[in-house]
Scaffold this active site. Structure first.
Site, PDB file in Angstrom:
ATOM      1  N   GLU A 113      37.814  38.357  14.254  1.00 43.63           N
ATOM      2  CA  GLU A 113      37.352  38.391  15.649  1.00 43.63           C
ATOM      3  C   GLU A 113      36.277  39.453  15.793  1.00 43.63           C
ATOM      4  OE1 GLU A 113      40.897  38.290  18.482  1.00 43.63           O
ATOM      5  OE2 GLU A 113      41.839  38.724  16.549  1.00 43.63           O
ATOM      6  N   LYS A 115      34.677  42.647  17.236  1.00 43.47           N
ATOM      7  CA  LYS A 115      35.242  43.887  17.788  1.00 43.47           C
ATOM      8  C   LYS A 115      34.376  44.301  18.981  1.00 43.47           C
ATOM      9  CE  LYS A 115      36.904  48.482  16.471  1.00 43.47           C
ATOM     10  NZ  LYS A 115      36.188  49.244  17.489  1.00 43.47           N
ATOM     11  N   ASP A 117      32.851  46.257  21.950  1.00 44.03           N
ATOM     12  CA  ASP A 117      32.668  47.695  22.168  1.00 44.03           C
ATOM     13  C   ASP A 117      32.929  47.999  23.642  1.00 44.03           C
ATOM     14  OD1 ASP A 117      32.169  50.303  21.592  1.00 44.03           O
ATOM     15  OD2 ASP A 117      29.999  50.117  21.470  1.00 44.03           O
ATOM     16  N   TYR A 222      42.881  39.664  23.508  1.00 47.80           N
ATOM     17  CA  TYR A 222      42.974  39.438  22.061  1.00 47.80           C
ATOM     18  C   TYR A 222      44.385  39.538  21.495  1.00 47.80           C
ATOM     19  CZ  TYR A 222      42.801  44.581  22.001  1.00 47.80           C
ATOM     20  OH  TYR A 222      43.043  45.922  22.223  1.00 47.80           O
ATOM     21  N   LYS A 310      33.715  48.386  10.397  1.00 47.88           N
ATOM     22  CA  LYS A 310      32.769  49.052  11.300  1.00 47.88           C
ATOM     23  C   LYS A 310      31.344  48.839  10.803  1.00 47.88           C
ATOM     24  CE  LYS A 310      34.025  51.151  14.302  1.00 47.88           C
ATOM     25  NZ  LYS A 310      34.534  52.498  14.534  1.00 47.88           N
ATOM     26  N   CYS A 404       3.080  78.751  26.283  1.00 46.50           N
ATOM     27  CA  CYS A 404       3.978  77.853  27.018  1.00 46.50           C
ATOM     28  C   CYS A 404       3.193  76.727  27.683  1.00 46.50           C
ATOM     29  CB  CYS A 404       4.772  78.641  28.059  1.00 46.50           C
ATOM     30  SG  CYS A 404       5.824  77.594  29.102  1.00 46.50           S
ATOM     31  N   CYS A 407       3.638  77.496  31.754  1.00 48.44           N
ATOM     32  CA  CYS A 407       3.145  78.691  32.460  1.00 48.44           C
ATOM     33  C   CYS A 407       2.088  79.477  31.690  1.00 48.44           C
ATOM     34  CB  CYS A 407       4.314  79.608  32.808  1.00 48.44           C
ATOM     35  SG  CYS A 407       5.086  80.387  31.357  1.00 48.44           S
ATOM     36  N   CYS A 422       9.707  80.605  25.411  1.00 51.57           N
ATOM     37  CA  CYS A 422       8.946  81.240  26.478  1.00 51.57           C
ATOM     38  C   CYS A 422       9.865  82.262  27.137  1.00 51.57           C
ATOM     39  CB  CYS A 422       8.495  80.194  27.511  1.00 51.57           C
ATOM     40  SG  CYS A 422       7.753  80.936  28.995  1.00 51.57           S
ATOM     41  N   CYS A 427       8.871  81.319  34.725  1.00 50.39           N
ATOM     42  CA  CYS A 427       8.312  80.046  34.249  1.00 50.39           C
ATOM     43  C   CYS A 427       8.911  78.905  35.091  1.00 50.39           C
ATOM     44  CB  CYS A 427       8.662  79.840  32.778  1.00 50.39           C
ATOM     45  SG  CYS A 427       8.190  78.220  32.137  1.00 50.39           S
TER      46      CYS A 427
END
Length: 668
Positions: A113, A115, A117, A222, A310, A404, A407, A422, A427
């Protein structure tokens, strides 16, 4: 309408509406247009309004109750909802097949089947009527989410036979619903969900069923909890019975007579997975015969007759168009890859963090490169590597700036740090990020005040610091784009509600350097109120477990800052709670768990619990949960895709548990 005629018509409408609902939501083959269904529903609603005593629990009108819950009650599963062992490759599947045949012989059938999620749930029916639905929880104890599950229209409120039965399945959010929900959240300036699984789980754990109803969830059943009284002798028969009873069962299941057929089924869905209208994260393989399942039995954590293959993390190729720089609330400059949009693990990805300059150099990333993208733990987008062979010579080297980007202050690299930073306290980017942090879920948790709204308020100069949030007026907010009467009313209510938060929320929200959510709670519990904490000395702070010298120095420095003290006074004047109002920590001496007193680190992706749920249960058993592995660490609990923390734990010889062993300890 006379009462007798109304009773008869109500039963007719129940039959018709349930039939049309089944055709639409389970068979995906409606026999009447939506308008006719809506007309019949309105007729039923009108009759029930005239004769309220004719309203019954199985009425189609009762799928969305108006009552908001105060909390979820705990539900004990009479038959534990065990998790499955994992297979990650063909060799693991063949090993599973070998063990099964050693125990029951070579004559074995399997059922494969998809799986889904989503979120594992249990549904209870008495005399055919749906009476309770719950989450899996830790496998033994779940939460009662009946009101929210009733909003899923593919769950029948009454099944076709008057049976008492428990069935199990996976509630999920279809891809289209997920995309629509995230689009709405982004438009509202809210943080989008990371993936459909989180969205489904978050929707079903809402205390307001109307929110769950708006999310358009679905479900596949299921399993039957106890098959002994159903007459079914195989799992395949059990799935067919579920369909006959009116449940939605996934059509893509397949009976296999050999492990070779199982492997072919797995390979087929590895390729077809992206084309499904819902997310799957693997394949479930079960021994078909119930007799053989009983012979194989279970371990403490999982059945020996089933396994989950998986899927490996999905990797895709896209082009890195540019690298953008952002300034965090602590001044750290973070480069982010801007990508050609590409779908990865169920969501559209356009950005991926590059963390720092060293990582860019290490992976030799250039602007214009074709790069391989995956999601770490199926959640966080990251650049795996560069396809150097696709370079044309037009790619450009990326150089980190010296100043920066917000600034223009000169950037510095502090001793022992990789990141550029920074250090200008004024700022604007740092101030804006600090505001976003203050309203976030683990801090003051102000619903509706997401990143976009904060940025909008900041750019309109309505807020300059966190105290300004509590000065916002209705007329100011209504003047902003996309701010209607209802959303403004809700936002102001959420701001008002946040004033009563316990002290640790405020401490974390203030953004004191090195003080995370856990340390904030420890400080709040230890000192009880803000005034006592303000007076704490370095020595008093370092005497507390988990408060190191660096954090203690940062706390003392923060409360020596006149601007910080002034801010706290403004918040107190605005009515914010300055006291710890949460539960006090349990004394380790009174706990019998083997985890009591241990320093524990969680790493990787957990399947059964969220990280916060696991942390809360560990702390309830007397453990101290920290974020990094060191010589002081006693135990590491590793989920899927665990990385450097697991590697370090192995190098240091620290004990490692998987999630199942942790759950076993919780259930002792």
């Amino acid at each position: 309408m006379e009462k007798k005629a109304a009773e008869k018509r109500v039963q007719e409408l129940h039959t018709l509406l349930n039939q049309y609902n089944y055709e639409y939501h389970v068979l995906d083959h409606p026999s009447v247009p939506d308008a006719e269904y809506d007309q019949l529903m309105r007729e039923l609603t009108d009759i029930e309004a005239q004769y309220p005593d004719l309203v019954s629990p199985e009425s189609p009108t009762q799928r969305v109750g108006g009552e908001i819950l105060s909390a979820f009650n705990k539900v004990e599963h009479k038959i534990p909802m065990l998790s499955l062992g994992n297979a990650f490759n063909e060799a693991d599947l063949r090993d599973f097949d070998r063990k099964v045949k050693q125990a029951v012989g070579d004559d074995v059938e399997y059922v494969c089947e998809l799986k889904i999620d989503g979120l594992a749930i249990s549904l209870h029916y008495e005399n055919g009527l749906f009476i309770q639905g719950s989450t899996r929880g830790d496998g033994t104890i779940g939460e009662d989410i009946t009101a929210n599950l009733k909003t899923i229209r593919s769950i029948p409120l009454r099944i076709s036979q008057p049976m008492t039965i428990e069935v199990r399945g996976e509630a999920y959010m279809p891809k289209k619903s997920f995309e629509k929900l995230n689009q709405q959240k982004e438009e509202n300036g809210e943080e989008p969900f990371a993936n459909p699984r989180n969205a489904a789980a978050g929707s079903l754990r809402q205390l307001d069923p109307r929110i769950a109803a708006s999310r358009n969830l679905d479900i596949f059943l299921y399993a039957i909890g106890d098959f002994s009284e159903t007459g079914a002798t195989t799992h395949h028969d059990g799935l067919n019975l579920l369909e006959k009873l009116g449940f939605k069962v996934n059509k893509e299941r397949e009976k296999c007579t050999s492990i070779e057929e199982v492997i072919q089924y797995v390979q087929k869905w590895v390729e077809k997975r992206p084309h499904l209208p819902y997310e799957i994260d693997g394949i479930v393989i079960k021994v078909n015969s119930f007799v053989q399942q009983s012979e194989l039995g279970t371990t403490a954590k999982s059945p020996r007759w089933a396994i989950a293959y998986k899927f490996p993390a999905e990797e895709v190729v896209t082009r890195l168009r540019d690298i953008e720089l952002s300034v965090g609330r602590t001044g750290v400059i973070t480069p982010t890859a801007l990508l050609d949009p590409v779908r990865v693990a169920g969501t559209k990805v356009q950005r991926a963090s590059l963390h720092n300059e060293d990582l860019i150099r290490e992976k030799d990333i250039k602007i214009g490169d074709h790069v391989v993208i995956k999601k770490a733990g199926d959640i966080i987008p990251e650049v795996v590597n560069v396809l150097v062979e696709r370079r044309t010579g037009e790619e450009k080297e990326f150089l980190m700036p010296t100043h920066c980007p917000e600034c223009e202050s000169e950037l510095v690299r502090l001793e022992g740090e990789v990141a550029l930073r920074c250090i200008n306290p004024k700022c604007p980017a740092q101030i804006r990020e600090g505001l976003i942090h203050f309203v976030s879920r683990n801090a003051m948790n102000i619903d509706g005040l997401g990143e976009k709204v904060i940025s909008q308020l900041f750019s309109h100069e309505l807020i300059h610091d966190v105290a300004d949030i509590y000065r916002l007026q209705k007329d100011q907010l209504l003047a902003l784009e996309r701010m209607g009467e209802k959303s403004v009313t809700n936002l102001l209510a959420a701001i008002e509600k946040s004033k009563s938060n316990s002290l640790e929320k405020l401490l974390f929200g203030l953004g004191i350097r090195h003080v995370g959510a856990k340390a904030a709670k420890t400080l709040a519990q230890q000192f009880g109120n803000m005034n006592e904490l303000k007076k704490a000395t370095r020595e008093e702070l370092t005497a507390i477990q988990d408060i190191g010298e660096k954090m203690a120095d940062s706390i003392v420095s923060y409360f020596e800052n006149e601007e910080a003290i002034s801010l706290i006074q403004e918040l107190e004047a605005a009515g914010l709670n300055m006291n710890y109002t949460g539960p006090m920590p349990v004394q380790v001496e009174s706990i019998s768990s083997s985890l009591a007193g241990k320093v524990v680190v969680l790493t990787g992706k957990l399947e059964q619990l969220t990280r916060n749920e696991a942390k809360e249960q560990l702390e309830a058993l007397g453990a101290t949960v920290t974020g990094s592995v060191s010589k002081k660490t006693d135990l590491v609990i590793a989920g899927a895709d665990a990385g450097s923390k697991l590697t370090k734990a192995t190098e240091l010889g620290i004990e490692v548990w998987d999630e199942e062993k942790m759950l076993e300890e919780f259930n002792r």
